[in-house]
Design an enzyme around this catalytic site. Sequence first.
Site, PDB file in Angstrom:
ATOM      1  N   SER A   1      11.711  -0.061   3.534  1.00 50.84           N
ATOM      2  CA  SER A   1       9.902  -1.584   3.343  1.00 50.84           C
ATOM      3  C   SER A   1      10.967  -2.167   3.891  1.00 50.84           C
ATOM      4  O   SER A   1      12.607  -2.663   3.782  1.00 50.84           O
ATOM      5  CB  SER A   1       9.355  -1.331   1.340  1.00 50.84           C
ATOM      6  OG  SER A   1       9.095  -2.623   1.212  1.00 50.84           O
TER       7      SER A   1
ATOM      8  N   TYR B   1      11.420  -1.226  -6.977  1.00 50.40           N
ATOM      9  CA  TYR B   1      10.524  -0.469  -6.057  1.00 50.40           C
ATOM     10  C   TYR B   1      11.581  -1.558  -5.297  1.00 50.40           C
ATOM     11  O   TYR B   1      11.985  -0.699  -3.991  1.00 50.40           O
ATOM     12  CB  TYR B   1       9.694  -1.671  -5.917  1.00 50.40           C
ATOM     13  CG  TYR B   1       8.756  -1.257  -4.705  1.00 50.40           C
ATOM     14  CD1 TYR B   1       8.369   0.421  -4.567  1.00 50.40           C
ATOM     15  CD2 TYR B   1       8.889  -2.265  -3.459  1.00 50.40           C
ATOM     16  CE1 TYR B   1       7.692   0.103  -2.785  1.00 50.40           C
ATOM     17  CE2 TYR B   1       8.018  -1.934  -2.403  1.00 50.40           C
ATOM     18  CZ  TYR B   1       7.470  -0.160  -2.237  1.00 50.40           C
ATOM     19  OH  TYR B   1       7.027   0.244  -0.582  1.00 50.40           O
TER      20      TYR B   1
HETATM   21  P1  NDP Z   1      -0.937   4.298  -0.246  1.00 48.22           P
HETATM   22  O1  NDP Z   1      -1.227   4.172  -2.211  1.00 48.22           O
HETATM   23  O2  NDP Z   1      -2.308   4.468  -0.036  1.00 48.22           O
HETATM   24  O3  NDP Z   1      -0.357   6.151  -0.706  1.00 48.22           O
HETATM   25  C1  NDP Z   1       0.480   6.421  -1.550  1.00 48.22           C
HETATM   26  C2  NDP Z   1       0.259   8.589  -0.817  1.00 48.22           C
HETATM   27  O4  NDP Z   1       1.665   8.533  -1.944  1.00 48.22           O
HETATM   28  C3  NDP Z   1      -0.673   8.505  -1.317  1.00 48.22           C
HETATM   29  O5  NDP Z   1      -1.348   9.655   0.095  1.00 48.22           O
HETATM   30  C4  NDP Z   1       0.139   9.387  -2.577  1.00 48.22           C
HETATM   31  O6  NDP Z   1      -0.600  10.490  -2.931  1.00 48.22           O
HETATM   32  C5  NDP Z   1       1.190   9.722  -2.322  1.00 48.22           C
HETATM   33  N1  NDP Z   1       2.324   9.495  -3.267  1.00 48.22           N
HETATM   34  C6  NDP Z   1       1.799   8.669  -4.439  1.00 48.22           C
HETATM   35  N2  NDP Z   1       2.875   9.531  -5.393  1.00 48.22           N
HETATM   36  C7  NDP Z   1       2.980  10.625  -4.982  1.00 48.22           C
HETATM   37  C8  NDP Z   1       3.200  12.043  -5.964  1.00 48.22           C
HETATM   38  N3  NDP Z   1       4.160  11.442  -7.111  1.00 48.22           N
HETATM   39  N4  NDP Z   1       3.276  12.890  -5.358  1.00 48.22           N
HETATM   40  C9  NDP Z   1       2.812  13.699  -4.327  1.00 48.22           C
HETATM   41  N5  NDP Z   1       2.547  12.328  -3.248  1.00 48.22           N
HETATM   42  C10 NDP Z   1       2.114  11.597  -4.059  1.00 48.22           C
HETATM   43  O7  NDP Z   1       0.049   3.492  -0.126  1.00 48.22           O
HETATM   44  P2  NDP Z   1       0.664   3.161   1.604  1.00 48.22           P
HETATM   45  O8  NDP Z   1       0.046   4.013   2.803  1.00 48.22           O
HETATM   46  O9  NDP Z   1       0.656   2.116   1.720  1.00 48.22           O
HETATM   47  O10 NDP Z   1       2.686   3.759   1.902  1.00 48.22           O
HETATM   48  C11 NDP Z   1       3.423   4.896   2.745  1.00 48.22           C
HETATM   49  C12 NDP Z   1       4.744   4.393   2.069  1.00 48.22           C
HETATM   50  O11 NDP Z   1       4.721   3.406   2.814  1.00 48.22           O
HETATM   51  C13 NDP Z   1       4.996   4.219   0.593  1.00 48.22           C
HETATM   52  O12 NDP Z   1       6.689   4.726   0.693  1.00 48.22           O
HETATM   53  C14 NDP Z   1       5.219   2.963   0.470  1.00 48.22           C
HETATM   54  O13 NDP Z   1       6.288   2.817   0.186  1.00 48.22           O
HETATM   55  C15 NDP Z   1       5.917   2.376   1.613  1.00 48.22           C
HETATM   56  N6  NDP Z   1       5.197   1.315   2.421  1.00 48.22           N
HETATM   57  C16 NDP Z   1       3.699   0.316   1.837  1.00 48.22           C
HETATM   58  C17 NDP Z   1       4.037  -0.712   2.473  1.00 48.22           C
HETATM   59  C18 NDP Z   1       2.261  -1.724   2.071  1.00 48.22           C
HETATM   60  O14 NDP Z   1       2.146  -2.603   1.896  1.00 48.22           O
HETATM   61  N7  NDP Z   1       1.229  -0.887   1.520  1.00 48.22           N
HETATM   62  C19 NDP Z   1       4.792  -1.517   2.876  1.00 48.22           C
HETATM   63  C20 NDP Z   1       6.331  -0.855   2.926  1.00 48.22           C
HETATM   64  C21 NDP Z   1       6.415   0.642   3.122  1.00 48.22           C
HETATM   65  P3  NDP Z   1      -0.872  10.642  -4.217  1.00 48.22           P
HETATM   66  O15 NDP Z   1      -1.630  10.021  -4.707  1.00 48.22           O
HETATM   67  O16 NDP Z   1      -2.334  11.832  -3.393  1.00 48.22           O
HETATM   68  O17 NDP Z   1      -0.669  11.999  -4.678  1.00 48.22           O
HETATM   69  C1  8X3 Z   2       5.784  -2.675   0.562  1.00 46.76           C
HETATM   70  C2  8X3 Z   2       6.226  -4.321   0.909  1.00 46.76           C
HETATM   71  O1  8X3 Z   2       6.616  -6.896   0.029  1.00 46.76           O
HETATM   72  O2  8X3 Z   2       5.223  -5.466  -1.141  1.00 46.76           O
HETATM   73  O3  8X3 Z   2       6.691  -2.256   0.737  1.00 46.76           O
HETATM   74  O4  8X3 Z   2       7.596  -4.698  -1.054  1.00 46.76           O
HETATM   75  S1  8X3 Z   2       6.543  -5.272  -0.112  1.00 46.76           S
END
Ligand code: NDP
Ligand code: 8X3
Length: 250
Positions: free
Chosen positions: A137, A150
């Site tokens: 991130s 985080y």
């Molecule tokens: P979502 O919440 O849309 O998706 C998160 C995914 O992670 C889901 O499929 C969820 O599946 C899975 N997950 C979470 N906890 C668990 C667990 N305990 N076991 C198995 N699977 C898990 O988020 P994003 O797609 O936006 O995020 C994906 C990645 O990108 C994350 O690592 C996030 O930190 C990172 N990210 C996101 C940003 C944003 O602004 N959206 C920016 C930068 C990075 P389920 O709940 O079915 O288990």
């Molecule tokens: C998610 C992006 O800016 O909310 O990783 O940390 S931010």
Amino acid sequence: MSKIALITGATSGFGTAIARRFVAEGWNVVITGRRKDRLDALADELGGSERVLCLCFDIRDETAMRMALESLPPQFRQIDALVNNAGLALGTGPADACDLDEWKTMIDTNVTGLVTITRLMLETLIAQRGLVVNLASIAASWPYPGGNVYGATKSFVRQFSLGLRSDLSSRGVRVTSIEPGLSESEFTLVRNGGDQAAYDRLYKGSNPLQPEDIAETVYWVASLPPHVNINSVEIMPVSQSWAPFQVHRD
Ligand code: NDP
Ligand code: 8X3
């Protein structure tokens, strides 16, 4: 023969978009997450059991993870790319107002879960001269109020990616850290306890990144020639940029 990507957290957001993109490009995929109904629906959408294998487990549960990986049928075992995408943020408050259990959940998921599946997959990835793509991130590099644990988990992911790369380069394994900024997904609902108003406030008028933008980046990294390693990619929407340092005055 089709290449195979294992994508964690494919039940929503980036992971779903990455699975769609890889399948569209001819790869087969192993998709993981806790929500079985969503895994099954995505598998149906993407061509069923010929193209997609679902593994339903909590990434914090090492025993369940091991059993799931051991259950892979031969045609889905030779993983060429591991996309460590599963992760979450919980809360936006200052450190002294945070729930310790939420901090531990983020560490268990974003750090311990990620390193565990990576370690379990390394032999295969080395044999395949494969690729690891880790979802870090912008919070890995840029601290902000309320980012506390985080951001620290994502700094770990970034640094772990670079360390892995050092260890694996002689084996032809590529490693990339993807570091997105403001991106529209359920991430924000999860972070804010399902608060739709907080979601609407964050994204309103911002033209954020979409999961397809991240999928495009991950697929680009995977599609480069085997001698090319993208170490890290920091990616923001045009609308997002830096702010001045805050100065507290008595
Ligand atoms: P979502 O919440 O849309 O998706 C998160 C995914 O992670 C889901 O499929 C969820 O599946 C899975 N997950 C979470 N906890 C668990 C667990 N305990 N076991 C198995 N699977 C898990 O988020 P994003 O797609 O936006 O995020 C994906 C990645 O990108 C994350 O690592 C996030 O930190 C990172 N990210 C996101 C940003 C944003 O602004 N959206 C920016 C930068 C990075 P389920 O709940 O079915 O288990
Ligand atoms: C998610 C992006 O800016 O909310 O990783 O940390 S931010």
